[in-house]
Design a protein around this motif. Structure first.
Motif, PDB file in Angstrom:
ATOM      1  N   PRO A 240       0.841  -1.204   0.000  1.00 20.31           N
ATOM      2  CA  PRO A 240       0.000   0.000   0.000  1.00 20.31           C
ATOM      3  C   PRO A 240       0.879   1.258   0.000  1.00 20.31           C
ATOM      4  N   GLU A 241       0.368   2.326  -0.570  1.00 18.03           N
ATOM      5  CA  GLU A 241       1.201   3.526  -0.760  1.00 18.03           C
ATOM      6  C   GLU A 241       1.775   4.045   0.562  1.00 18.03           C
ATOM      7  N   HIS A 242       0.984   4.021   1.618  1.00 19.44           N
ATOM      8  CA  HIS A 242       1.472   4.542   2.900  1.00 19.44           C
ATOM      9  C   HIS A 242       2.377   3.548   3.615  1.00 19.44           C
ATOM     10  N   LYS A 243       2.542   2.380   3.051  1.00 21.03           N
ATOM     11  CA  LYS A 243       3.441   1.385   3.653  1.00 21.03           C
ATOM     12  C   LYS A 243       4.644   1.147   2.738  1.00 21.03           C
ATOM     13  N   LEU A 244       4.857   2.067   1.867  1.00 21.68           N
ATOM     14  CA  LEU A 244       5.966   1.918   0.912  1.00 21.68           C
ATOM     15  C   LEU A 244       6.753   3.220   0.866  1.00 21.68           C
ATOM     16  N   ARG A 245       8.035   3.111   1.119  1.00 29.09           N
ATOM     17  CA  ARG A 245       8.914   4.280   1.029  1.00 29.09           C
ATOM     18  C   ARG A 245       9.857   4.037  -0.137  1.00 29.09           C
ATOM     19  N   VAL A 246       9.895   4.968  -1.066  1.00 26.67           N
ATOM     20  CA  VAL A 246      10.811   4.846  -2.190  1.00 26.67           C
ATOM     21  C   VAL A 246      11.873   5.932  -2.059  1.00 26.67           C
ATOM     22  N   ILE A 247      13.121   5.506  -2.085  1.00 23.58           N
ATOM     23  CA  ILE A 247      14.237   6.443  -1.970  1.00 23.58           C
ATOM     24  C   ILE A 247      15.059   6.352  -3.246  1.00 23.58           C
ATOM     25  N   ALA A 248      15.188   7.455  -3.927  1.00 16.79           N
ATOM     26  CA  ALA A 248      16.110   7.524  -5.057  1.00 16.79           C
ATOM     27  C   ALA A 248      17.268   8.392  -4.570  1.00 16.79           C
ATOM     28  N   PRO A 249      18.351   7.778  -4.086  1.00 14.30           N
ATOM     29  CA  PRO A 249      19.438   8.581  -3.508  1.00 14.30           C
ATOM     30  C   PRO A 249      20.221   9.250  -4.641  1.00 14.30           C
ATOM     31  N   ASP A 250      21.515   9.355  -4.551  1.00  5.71           N
ATOM     32  CA  ASP A 250      22.257   9.861  -5.700  1.00  5.71           C
ATOM     33  C   ASP A 250      22.018   8.901  -6.856  1.00  5.71           C
ATOM     34  N   VAL A 251      21.705   9.458  -8.000  1.00  2.00           N
ATOM     35  CA  VAL A 251      21.418   8.628  -9.176  1.00  2.00           C
ATOM     36  C   VAL A 251      22.385   9.043 -10.276  1.00  2.00           C
ATOM     37  N   GLY A 252      23.055   8.049 -10.831  1.00  2.51           N
ATOM     38  CA  GLY A 252      24.137   8.324 -11.771  1.00  2.51           C
ATOM     39  C   GLY A 252      23.696   8.479 -13.202  1.00  2.51           C
ATOM     40  N   GLY A 253      22.858   9.473 -13.436  1.00  6.25           N
ATOM     41  CA  GLY A 253      22.375   9.732 -14.789  1.00  6.25           C
ATOM     42  C   GLY A 253      21.122   8.926 -15.077  1.00  6.25           C
ATOM     43  N   GLY A 254      20.268   9.487 -15.920  1.00  3.72           N
ATOM     44  CA  GLY A 254      19.028   8.792 -16.264  1.00  3.72           C
ATOM     45  C   GLY A 254      18.725   8.891 -17.744  1.00  3.72           C
ATOM     46  N   PHE A 255      18.638  10.133 -18.239  1.00  2.00           N
ATOM     47  CA  PHE A 255      18.382  10.394 -19.667  1.00  2.00           C
ATOM     48  C   PHE A 255      17.084   9.745 -20.128  1.00  2.00           C
ATOM     49  N   GLY A 256      16.158   9.557 -19.221  1.00  2.00           N
ATOM     50  CA  GLY A 256      14.892   8.926 -19.572  1.00  2.00           C
ATOM     51  C   GLY A 256      14.819   7.492 -19.102  1.00  2.00           C
ATOM     52  N   SER A 257      15.933   6.774 -19.156  1.00  2.00           N
ATOM     53  CA  SER A 257      15.853   5.327 -18.893  1.00  2.00           C
ATOM     54  C   SER A 257      15.474   5.015 -17.454  1.00  2.00           C
ATOM     55  N   LYS A 258      15.563   5.988 -16.565  1.00  2.00           N
ATOM     56  CA  LYS A 258      15.209   5.731 -15.171  1.00  2.00           C
ATOM     57  C   LYS A 258      13.897   6.407 -14.769  1.00  2.00           C
ATOM     58  N   ILE A 259      13.100   6.774 -15.778  1.00  2.00           N
ATOM     59  CA  ILE A 259      11.751   7.264 -15.458  1.00  2.00           C
ATOM     60  C   ILE A 259      10.854   6.088 -15.100  1.00  2.00           C
ATOM     61  N   TYR A 260      11.103   4.963 -15.735  1.00  4.06           N
ATOM     62  CA  TYR A 260      10.116   3.881 -15.744  1.00  4.06           C
ATOM     63  C   TYR A 260      10.283   2.955 -14.560  1.00  4.06           C
ATOM     64  N   ILE A 261       9.227   2.222 -14.277  1.00  3.35           N
ATOM     65  CA  ILE A 261       9.297   1.157 -13.288  1.00  3.35           C
ATOM     66  C   ILE A 261       9.518  -0.125 -14.082  1.00  3.35           C
ATOM     67  N   TYR A 262      10.485  -0.894 -13.638  1.00  3.56           N
ATOM     68  CA  TYR A 262      10.886  -2.081 -14.379  1.00  3.56           C
ATOM     69  C   TYR A 262      10.539  -3.345 -13.596  1.00  3.56           C
ATOM     70  N   PRO A 263      10.519  -4.487 -14.291  1.00  2.00           N
ATOM     71  CA  PRO A 263      10.204  -5.747 -13.605  1.00  2.00           C
ATOM     72  C   PRO A 263      11.132  -6.020 -12.414  1.00  2.00           C
ATOM     73  N   GLU A 264      12.399  -5.644 -12.533  1.00  6.02           N
ATOM     74  CA  GLU A 264      13.354  -6.021 -11.478  1.00  6.02           C
ATOM     75  C   GLU A 264      13.025  -5.355 -10.142  1.00  6.02           C
ATOM     76  N   GLU A 265      12.552  -4.108 -10.182  1.00  6.92           N
ATOM     77  CA  GLU A 265      12.238  -3.420  -8.925  1.00  6.92           C
ATOM     78  C   GLU A 265      11.052  -4.088  -8.234  1.00  6.92           C
ATOM     79  N   ILE A 266      10.087  -4.469  -9.062  1.00  6.69           N
ATOM     80  CA  ILE A 266       8.894  -5.127  -8.518  1.00  6.69           C
ATOM     81  C   ILE A 266       9.309  -6.465  -7.908  1.00  6.69           C
ATOM     82  N   ALA A 267      10.131  -7.211  -8.641  1.00  9.70           N
ATOM     83  CA  ALA A 267      10.552  -8.531  -8.167  1.00  9.70           C
ATOM     84  C   ALA A 267      11.359  -8.410  -6.870  1.00  9.70           C
ATOM     85  N   CYS A 268      12.184  -7.379  -6.761  1.00 10.31           N
ATOM     86  CA  CYS A 268      12.980  -7.214  -5.532  1.00 10.31           C
ATOM     87  C   CYS A 268      12.067  -6.956  -4.328  1.00 10.31           C
ATOM     88  N   CYS A 269      11.030  -6.132  -4.510  1.00 10.11           N
ATOM     89  CA  CYS A 269      10.106  -5.868  -3.393  1.00 10.11           C
ATOM     90  C   CYS A 269       9.424  -7.167  -2.962  1.00 10.11           C
TER      91      CYS A 269
END
Ligand code: FES
Ligand code: FES
Lengths: 786, 164
Positions: A240-269
């Protein structure tokens, strides 16, 4: 303004940690009990998954668990979505096929995950991943997306013709009529090569589940942590949204490729909860090549109509856009509303019609990459202009000047309403910067050395700070595109700025602090910027599309207005003056025309002691703004590229490159120039070096830095930059945005220069020495036949 | 398993690591020196560059066991206390970094380039020498400027030391 205010060339606050190795990127997170995840990935572009047998892997040293797609489905975790709904011209909705985290039945691109191995160490997980026994039944793959209809079907039942959407914009009948009465018609067909964004930091995720509080924390390499949290909770049911904290600390460049949510992040959770330990996954570079959303990948045929005086009367565009195997988060918006709406370029074109076919193929999903749609539009418009000038035997400068828009606001036939800029002024400055008058002599000198010299132009316009929310909503966006800011003034007068934007190289910690320093005259060192953590900042939309300046900065300015108003009320009360007479200058609040004044920190302290506040005023000094701009902003520029081509080898050397941009008001010229340099490198990379290559079976042949030509220091020149500052009338700071300009404007300038040098128009990106050499040979053919 | 003895940023380290442990893994995971980054798996990007016995080396390409007995300097060990190395200063002054991910490797490489060119550096040489390090953010323009400026400062520093 002061030495640190808007317009000052201030060195960056964030650099201290980066130059000493103290940055904190996701892969630098080490939690107690943390274990490592490695994905088993499909070696086939298209195959049925007959069986997956993890038993041998489970016996390997250090292995904790093996997770397959069905586990994730059984846990009730949903499919990935595309968040921008568009319609075909016949009114039918786009055909979004199911996009499982790990599809248990079919794989549709090389690198698609099929299983996840969790082990004590990454090395052990890698060994065990090799031992997961997956039986595939390979199927023919569709990679030649221009022939989408005749290829194997990617999603049977959903899109049997591989067409996601047959979309259009503009008035076809009026445009056809313009062609019927045209004095000249210029045709072009081109390909916009497929690119990999290649942020130097590979994607990474660390998920941690706290059983006591039923709470998940996800550190991830994200450009927009709040949207990640929203999507992960509302659509994928990760927590649930209030039980989920997302931290994007220092991020080493994105250029668009890090806008999206990918399968790996979901699988890790999911995995962190299942194994009861923190789980880290970090991509290696080959995984990044195979699985980060790619960019561009269009084929286009277009024609432009001109009257007898060489004024453009119509532009008709047919594009096929490859979206790959699945629809990534914003993939439908890029080749439609971010592309066709910019097809008017800097020109007054009365009739435009664009038809864009979005198609599936057995390749990695394609989504927005630096510029997103605008580079594709600019490449088409500017290549067409250059081609037209050559066809007419006219100077490309004159053809552009004849057609430049000069009256603002300007409504194009493709939705956009341009705010003021000065296109002639940009061209004038660019010509001066490159010493255009000296060009003939330089060309003659090259010829004496047996080299071919060419010059190429590109006059781009882009739309930044995508907004307002109501408009994008009516076009199909699933989110609003406002931005939030909170200004917390502490009792001692130091200031924290909480922003919903996210910096992954854009220098927010510096430029946002400059905005505050400018307003109150406090030192920048007394201002800190907080971002990238959903537990600290309530909400935001993240950073992409150059929205940090116009939208994120706009939100800060609006919140500062409120802080300023309250501080003035307090100061006026304390000094027994009228709030309208209070001026803030150099860190002091003064009563105009008197010598009465209070220091900034005295007023702040008064707000918190609350001993003597105006009647009824709440204590404290903290204000929030949710800023939704009234329009996009429209940065524009003229780039000129001068090349020398060696006719014996086809090697192109960029000998001069100037970029003159109108970014509106510039907060920090040093930062803006840096953004332009980076964009130019990516644009020149696209023009000369970069490109994804798939073979007929859908194997990605360019999956490492040995095969994909990244621009390196000796591939690029030093750049000459200049600016014109036409303030944006629609946002509080007058800024327009600068992050994508280089990547948008550079490719046509480079290709126009090479084609000018070699005397043939037929050259596709990337213009490798081989391609250029062949093009030179083709121009010599008639001579050989003589 | 191997016994590895190293001097890392002036500290003596003795660790027992598995034979396949890379130097970069030892630095990041065992010693917590996360300034050294991993950007690729083909020794192409240079994000992992450190100094081994004074020479720039890609730490993703050497085994920890292989360099036992050496002295390693990472980005964390470059400054002298609170005094930044001239290369670090120059990267900041010339805006030679944006996301900062390639930066530790760039700085370590920059120092090495200057050390190997006591005769001085021009732009072409710097660009050529930087071939093994990729930056996706800066377009190299400001990195090249930073290294050129640091070369001057390092030489001036060396002269002033010699004069002392
Ligand atoms: S990580 Fe060592 S060269 Fe890329
Ligand atoms: S600063 Fe981002 S990769 Fe170099």
């Amino acid at each position: 303004m002061g030495a640190e205010g808007i317009g000052a060339r201030v060195v960056r606050k964030e650099d201290g940690r980066f130059i000493t190795g103290a940055g904190q990127y996701t892969d630098d997170v080490f939690e107690r009990q943390m274990c490592a995840a490695v994905f088993v990935r499909s070696p086939h572009a298209h195959a049925k998954v007959v069986s997956i047998d993890p038993s041998a892997a489970k016996e390997m040293p250090g292995v904790i668990d093996v997770i397959v797609g069905q586990d994730i489905i059984d846990a009730g975790i949903g499919n990935l979505i595309c968040g921008w709904a568009i319609q075909s011209k016949d009114g039918t909705p786009m055909k979004m096929a199911p996009y499982n985290v790990m599809d248990p039945g079919t794989v549709r691109y090389v690198g698609q995950p099929v299983a996840m191995v969790i082990a004590e160490t990454r090395a052990e997980a890698e060994d065990a991943a090799e031992a997961v026994d997956v039986e595939y039944d390979p199927q023919p793959a569709l990679t030649d997306f221009a022939n989408y209809a005749s290829g194997p079907v990617v999603h049977p039942g959903t899109a049997d013709d591989n067409m996601i959407c047959d979309w259009q914009l503009g008035d076809e009948a009026a445009t056809d009529a313009a062609f019927a009465s045209a004095a000249h018609v210029v045709e072009i067909s081109l390909r916009n090569n497929r690119l990999v964004p290649n942020a130097m930091e590979p994607r990474s995720a660390v998920a941690q589940f706290n059983r006591a509080e039923d709470h998940t924390t996800l550190w991830t390499t994200s450009q927009n942590p709040h949207v990640a949290r929203l999507v992960l909770s509302a659509f994928y049911n990760v927590a649930p949204e209030h039980k989920l904290r997302v931290i994007a600390p220092d991020v080493g460049g994105g250029f668009g490729s890090k806008i999206y949510i990918y399968p790996e992040e979901i699988a890790c959770c999911y995995a962190a909860k299942r194994v009861g330990r923190p789980v880290k996954w970090t991509a290696d570079r080959t995984e990044a090549f195979m699985t980060d959303a790619h960019g561009r990948d269009h084929v286009t045929k277009a024609k432009m109509a001109f009257d007898a005086d060489h004024r453009i009367t119509g532009f008709k565009v047919d594009t096929i856009a490859n979206l790959g195997a699945y629809m990534s988060l914003f993939s439908s918006a890029t080749p439609t509303y971010l592309y066709a709406t910019l097809l008017s370029g800097q020109y007054d074109i009365p009739n435009i019609y664009a038809n864009v076919k979005l198609v599936y193929s057995h390749t990695t999903p394609v989504d927005a990459y630096r510029g997103a749609g605008r580079p594709e539009a600019t490449f088409l418009v500017e290549r067409t202009m250059e081609t037209a000038a050559r066809q007419f035997g006219m100077s490309p400068i004159e053809l552009r000047r004849k057609n430049f828009i000069t009256q603002f606001p300007h409504q194009t036939p493709v939705l956009m309403n341009y705010d003021p800029s000065d296109f002639h002024g940009l061209m004038d400055k660019a010509l001066a910067a490159i010493d255009f008058d000296g060009y003939p002599a330089r060309k003659a000198e090259s010829e004496r050395r047996g080299m071919l010299r060419g010059i190429g132009f590109s006059s781009y316009i882009e739309a930044c700070g995508i907004a307002p929310s109501q408009a994008v909503g009516s076009l199909g966006a699933g989110v609003g595109l406002w931005e939030s800011a909170e200004i917390r003034v502490n009792p001692v007068g130091t200031i924290e700025v909480l922003s919903g934007c996210h910096s992954h190289g854009q220098s927010h910690e510096t430029t946002y602090a400059q905005i505050v320093a400018h307003r109150f005259g406090v030192p920048m060192s007394n201002v800190s910027i907080v971002h990238g953590d959903t537990d600290k900042v309530q909400f935001g939309m993240g950073t992409y599309g150059s929205r940090s300046g116009p939208v994120g900065g706009g939100a800060i300015a609006k919140a500062l207005d409120k802080v300023e108003a309250k501080a003035k009320l307090i100061a006026a009360h304390l000094m027994e003056a009228d709030a309208g007479d209070i001026e803030i200058e150099g860190g002091e609040l003064k009563v105009a025309g008197t010598d009465k004044k209070l220091a900034w920190h005295e007023v702040c302290l008064a707000a918190y002691t609350a001993h003597n506040l105006p009647e009824g005023m709440e204590p404290g000094l903290k204000e929030t703004s949710f800023y939704d701009p009234a329009n996009f902003t429209f940065p524009a520029g003229t780039f000129i590229c001068e090349v020398e081509v060696d006719p014996n080898t086809g090697v192109t050397t960029i000998v001069n490159f100037v970029a003159v941009d109108d970014f509106g008001i510039i907060i920090n010229p040093m930062v803006v120039e840096g953004q332009v340099h980076g964009g130019l490198a990516q644009g020149i990379g696209q023009a000369l070096l970069e490109g994804c290559v798939y073979d007929d079976e859908g194997q990605l042949l360019t999956a490492s830095y040995m095969d994909y030509a990244m621009p390196r220091a000796d591939d690029l020149p030093s750049f000459g930059l200049d600016h014109l500052e036409v303030p944006n009338p629609n946002n509080p700071l007058g800024v327009k945005g600068c992050g994508e300009a280089g990547a948008i404007g550079a490719p046509p300038a480079v290709i126009n220069a090479i084609t000018d040098a070699i005397g043939t128009n037929d050259l596709q990106m990337p213009a490798t020495p081989e391609k250029v050499w062949r093009a030179i040979q083709s121009t010599k053919m008639p001579m050989a036949a003589e | 398993m191997s016994e590895v003895k190293l001097t890392v940023n002036g500290r003596n380290i003795s660790k027992s690591v598995s034979d396949r442990t890379l130097l970069v893994e030892l630095l990041r995971e065992e010693l917590g020196l996360t300034g050294t980054h991993v950007g690729c798996d083909t020794s192409q990007c240079g994000a992992c560059t450190v100094h081994i016995d004074g020479n720039a080396v890609k730490s993703c390409t050497v085994l920890a066991a292989q360099v036992s007995g050496s002295s390693v300097t990472t980005i964390e060990g470059l400054a002298k206390g609170d005094t930044l190395h001239p290369m670090q200063e120059a990267f900041r002054t010339h805006h030679g970094l944006q996301c900062g991910f390639c930066t530790p490797g760039m700085i370590m490489m920059g120092v090495d380039i200057v050390n190997r060119h006591p005769e001085g550096l021009d732009e072409t040489t710097i660009r050529k020498e930087l071939e093994g390090n990729i930056c996706r953010c800066t377009g190299y323009h400001n990195i090249v400027k930073a290294i050129a400026a640091a070369a001057e400062d390092m030489r001036a520093g060396a002269t002033s030391l010699a004069a002392e």
